[in-house]
Design a protein around this motif. Structure first.
Motif, PDB file in Angstrom:
ATOM      1  N   HIS A   1      36.094  79.395  91.626  1.00 56.97           N
ATOM      2  CA  HIS A   1      35.232  78.975  92.742  1.00 56.97           C
ATOM      3  C   HIS A   1      35.931  79.246  94.077  1.00 56.97           C
ATOM      4  CE1 HIS A   1      32.509  75.934  94.810  1.00 56.97           C
ATOM      5  NE2 HIS A   1      33.544  75.954  95.635  1.00 56.97           N
ATOM      6  N   GLU A   2      37.183  78.833  94.177  1.00 63.53           N
ATOM      7  CA  GLU A   2      37.914  79.013  95.436  1.00 63.53           C
ATOM      8  C   GLU A   2      38.155  80.486  95.727  1.00 63.53           C
ATOM      9  OE1 GLU A   2      38.195  76.693  97.543  1.00 63.53           O
ATOM     10  OE2 GLU A   2      37.500  75.182  96.135  1.00 63.53           O
TER      11      GLU A   2
ATOM     12  N   HIS B   1      35.215  81.945  97.484  1.00 63.54           N
ATOM     13  CA  HIS B   1      35.281  81.743  98.939  1.00 63.54           C
ATOM     14  C   HIS B   1      36.294  82.705  99.564  1.00 63.54           C
ATOM     15  CE1 HIS B   1      32.914  78.117  99.079  1.00 63.54           C
ATOM     16  NE2 HIS B   1      33.745  77.427  98.319  1.00 63.54           N
TER      17      HIS B   1
ATOM     18  N   ASN C   1      29.067  70.115  95.075  1.00 70.01           N
ATOM     19  CA  ASN C   1      29.401  70.979  96.209  1.00 70.01           C
ATOM     20  C   ASN C   1      28.200  71.309  97.073  1.00 70.01           C
ATOM     21  OD1 ASN C   1      32.196  72.029  96.657  1.00 70.01           O
ATOM     22  ND2 ASN C   1      32.085  72.153  94.442  1.00 70.01           N
TER      23      ASN C   1
ATOM     24  N   ASP D   1      30.625  72.457 100.480  1.00 76.26           N
ATOM     25  CA  ASP D   1      29.984  73.758 100.674  1.00 76.26           C
ATOM     26  C   ASP D   1      28.556  73.625 101.188  1.00 76.26           C
ATOM     27  OD1 ASP D   1      32.280  74.972  99.845  1.00 76.26           O
ATOM     28  OD2 ASP D   1      31.678  75.055  97.744  1.00 76.26           O
TER      29      ASP D   1
HETATM   30 ZN    ZN Z   1      33.617  75.487  97.559  1.00 75.69          ZN
END
Ligand code: ZN
Length: 383
Positions: free
Chosen positions: A68-69, A72, A158, A166
């Motif tokens: 997930h990170e 980003h 999130n 997010d």
């Molecule tokens: Zn995130």
């Protein structure tokens, strides 16, 4: 963010760290799955198998959050924002960037990238769960089910429109696109974030009072959101206050540089003579290599001062060197600067001109606050 993180890997050029708190969370997840979830799902499972599956599930969850990170981080990098590191900590992960997204569309893409990765991960595990034949061992089914569910949960959490989650960043990007002002968009998004945070705290305590102690988790998450929303807002105000102020304008102290080949014993003489707490360290051509602080000197055993050179001991993170015409706001976002408290300001040839410290920045913030109060045009914002 809580605790100092421990570097564990470097993936696609981005350092990955874990907070010591994260290790506790891995332990808690392993324990709760090993003691509760797996024995309930898999009849006749031994304790060793159950905790083993619990640990495997916790580590898979860790990998999902990391993915997930990276969603980003990779989008941010493609958009020209420097990604300093990815940290895994108490409630998930955080990709630390230096600098801010330049446009509302950048912010929107960056904010959506993580949840999209999590949605894909949840969908993949969901599809595997559906595709598994009836003869599959129940332990495998339980493991796959858990990953699908926990990733759905992360996705839902999130996407709560509470800045800095997010969903809140998506909201900020949309507000920003509409109003054209990141400042007002951040203010509104942070306010929405705080309201959500307080609602979660209230909900958590009410459910806990009603006997569901798990509800306290919501309260903890609520506190996190309230604090983070406030922090983001303050960060944004600082960035706005410093927009357009260059490192060269803010630096103090004429640069006295330490040649890298000097021993720490000789460097000690510099500290004593000039009474500075840090020096840029330069190579033979006079180009800055890094910074040596008095703390680093003090932390090196005296017996090694003669055979250790300033160049070896210096902090050589390139994030600690900033061009004289670069924005100070950008420097503030660099974790290396936050950690060391200073950076060397360099000219186009890489030669040190001075040092900009956290103290310089704090002084300027105080002056700019004073300027806001008095409206004095001669305040720190004048350029
Ligand atoms: Zn995130």
């Amino acid at each position: 963010m809580p605790g100092r993180s421990i570097r564990i890997a470097r993936i696609a050029g981005i350092p990955v760290g874990v907070s010591p708190l994260w290790l506790i969370i891995v332990g808690l997840i392993t324990w709760s799955l090993g003691a509760g979830y797996y024995p309930g799902q898999v009849p006749g499972i031994t304790a060793a198998q159950s905790y083993g599956l619990g640990l495997a599930s916790a580590l898979l969850l860790f990998a999902s959050i990391l993915a997930h990170e990276f969603g980003h981080a990779l989008v941010a990098r493609r958009r020209g924002v420097r990604v300093e590191e990815i940290d895994l900590w108490l409630l998930g992960g955080v990709a630390r960037m230096s600098g801010q997204p330049r446009t509302a569309d950048d912010e929107l893409q960056f904010a959506l990238a993580g949840p999209i990765v999590t949605a894909v991960v949840a969908a993949v595990f969901g599809a595997i769960a559906l595709a598994l034949p009836g003869s599959t061992p129940p332990a495998v089914t339980a493991l796959v089910d858990y990953q699908a569910e926990v990733n759905l949960l992360i996705l839902g959490f999130n996407l709560i429109p509470a800045f800095p989650l997010d969903g809140g960043r998506v909201a900020r990007a949309l507000l920003w696109r509409r109003s054209g002002s990141i400042d007002s968009a951040t203010r509104i998004a942070a306010r929405i974030g705080s309201v959500f945070g307080y609602l979660l705290i209230g909900f958590g305590f009410l459910t806990a009072l009603a006997g569901a102690f798990g509800g306290l988790w919501f309260a903890v998450i609520g506190v996190f959101i309230v604090l983070a929303a406030g922090g983001e807002r303050m960060q944004e105000q600082i960035v706005v206050a410093f927009a357009g102020v260059t490192a060269g304008e803010l630096m103090s102290r004429p640069a006295v540089s330490l040649p890298a080949e000097l021993s720490l014993a000789e460097a000690q003489g510099y500290f004593a003579r000039y009474r500075f707490t840090s020096f840029p360290v330069v190579d033979r051509e006079g180009r800055a290599l890094g910074i040596l602080t008095i703390d680093q000197l003090a932390r090196t055993a005296r017996g090694r001062w003669e055979q250790t050179s300033a160049g070896e001991r210096a902090e050589r993170d390139p994030a600690l060197l900033i061009g004289e015409r670069e924005d100070v706001a950008e420097l503030l976002g660099r974790p290396a600067f936050a950690r060391l408290g200073r950076a060397a300001v360099i000219d186009d040839a890489g030669r040190p001109l001075g040092v900009v410290s956290v103290t310089d920045v704090q002084r300027a913030i105080r002056a700019s606050r004073l300027h806001d109060v008095t409206g004095d045009p001669a305040g720190a914002r004048r350029r």
